[in-house]
Design a protein around this motif. Structure first.
Motif, PDB file in Angstrom:
ATOM      1  N   VAL A 166       0.840  -1.208   0.000  1.00 16.02           N
ATOM      2  CA  VAL A 166       0.000   0.000   0.000  1.00 16.02           C
ATOM      3  C   VAL A 166       0.873   1.255   0.000  1.00 16.02           C
ATOM      4  O   VAL A 166       0.630   2.198  -0.762  1.00 16.02           O
ATOM      5  N   SER A 167       1.910   1.265   0.816  1.00 12.94           N
ATOM      6  CA  SER A 167       2.812   2.411   0.893  1.00 12.94           C
ATOM      7  C   SER A 167       3.493   2.679  -0.450  1.00 12.94           C
ATOM      8  O   SER A 167       3.568   3.821  -0.913  1.00 12.94           O
ATOM      9  N   LYS A 168       3.974   1.620  -1.090  1.00 11.54           N
ATOM     10  CA  LYS A 168       4.633   1.784  -2.391  1.00 11.54           C
ATOM     11  C   LYS A 168       3.635   2.221  -3.461  1.00 11.54           C
ATOM     12  O   LYS A 168       3.953   3.044  -4.313  1.00 11.54           O
TER      13      LYS A 168
ATOM     14  N   LYS B  35       0.939   4.025  -2.972  1.00 13.68           N
ATOM     15  CA  LYS B  35       0.661   5.458  -2.734  1.00 13.68           C
ATOM     16  C   LYS B  35       1.803   6.321  -3.253  1.00 13.68           C
ATOM     17  O   LYS B  35       1.573   7.385  -3.832  1.00 13.68           O
TER      18      LYS B  35
ATOM     19  N   MET C  23       1.474   6.581  -6.957  1.00 11.88           N
ATOM     20  CA  MET C  23       0.405   7.518  -7.295  1.00 11.88           C
ATOM     21  C   MET C  23       0.871   8.958  -7.121  1.00 11.88           C
ATOM     22  O   MET C  23       0.596   9.818  -7.949  1.00 11.88           O
ATOM     23  N   GLY C  24       1.614   9.220  -6.046  1.00  9.47           N
ATOM     24  CA  GLY C  24       2.123  10.564  -5.797  1.00  9.47           C
ATOM     25  C   GLY C  24       3.115  11.024  -6.840  1.00  9.47           C
ATOM     26  O   GLY C  24       3.200  12.205  -7.176  1.00  9.47           O
TER      27      GLY C  24
ATOM     28  N   THR D 282       0.938  11.962 -10.552  1.00  9.76           N
ATOM     29  CA  THR D 282      -0.283  12.768 -10.604  1.00  9.76           C
ATOM     30  C   THR D 282      -0.221  13.682 -11.818  1.00  9.76           C
ATOM     31  O   THR D 282       0.841  14.096 -12.263  1.00  9.76           O
TER      32      THR D 282
END
Length: 151
Positions: free
Chosen positions: A139-141, A143, A146-147, A150
């Motif tokens: 999940v951390s990777k 996110k 995604m960051g 953008t």
């Protein structure tokens, strides 16, 4: 500069590695052959330990990075279930086809970093069931990805 007693050459995750005793660190180490810039053959003798085994040395590492041994369970979507089941990913993998066509795969791994990248390569087609720590890493990777992407 390292002096190494070479025991084996090992191919994993698309790369070749040299495994041997590093005389500087006084322990067995794994070296990426791509990173070796120069080789000098010496007249120094050594004896490879009779009990050395690449399989034993690598343990359940997903690639080359070893860590804490953990049981992993991942669910794969029906659209890739048969393909995933047709591959040998780990020496102890167990796959169970579900009624909905998905597959639950169980592995034992030594370390979570490399398997987290592998899970991410399947995108939304893979769901980590356990351990919780692997789910958090994925999940951390995701996110972070995604960051970085953008609009």
């Amino acid at each position: 500069c390292r002096e190494i007693e070479p025991y084996a050459v090992h191919f994993t995750l698309g790369n070749w590695y040299l495994i041997g005793l590093c005389r500087l660190r006084k322990e067995n180490r794994t070296f990426s052959i791509d990173n070796i810039r120069q080789i000098e053959i010496t007249n120094n003798d050594f004896v490879k330990p009779k009990d050395f085994s690449v399989a034993k040395y690598m343990g359940n590492a997903w690639g080359i990075v070893k860590g804490k041994t953990q049981a992993v369970k991942i669910k794969f979507a029906p659209t890739i279930a048969q393909w995933v089941m047709s591959k040998k990913w780990s020496k102890d993998q167990k796959a169970v086809l579900q009624k909905d066509g998905s597959v639950l795969m169980n592995f034992t791994v030594d370390g979570l970093d490399e398997i987290s990248r592998w899970v991410l390569s399947f995108g939304e087609k893979a769901t980590v069931i356990s351990p919780k720590e692997l789910k958090q890493i994925v999940v951390s990777k995701a996110k972070a990805i995604m960051g970085n992407n953008t609009l």
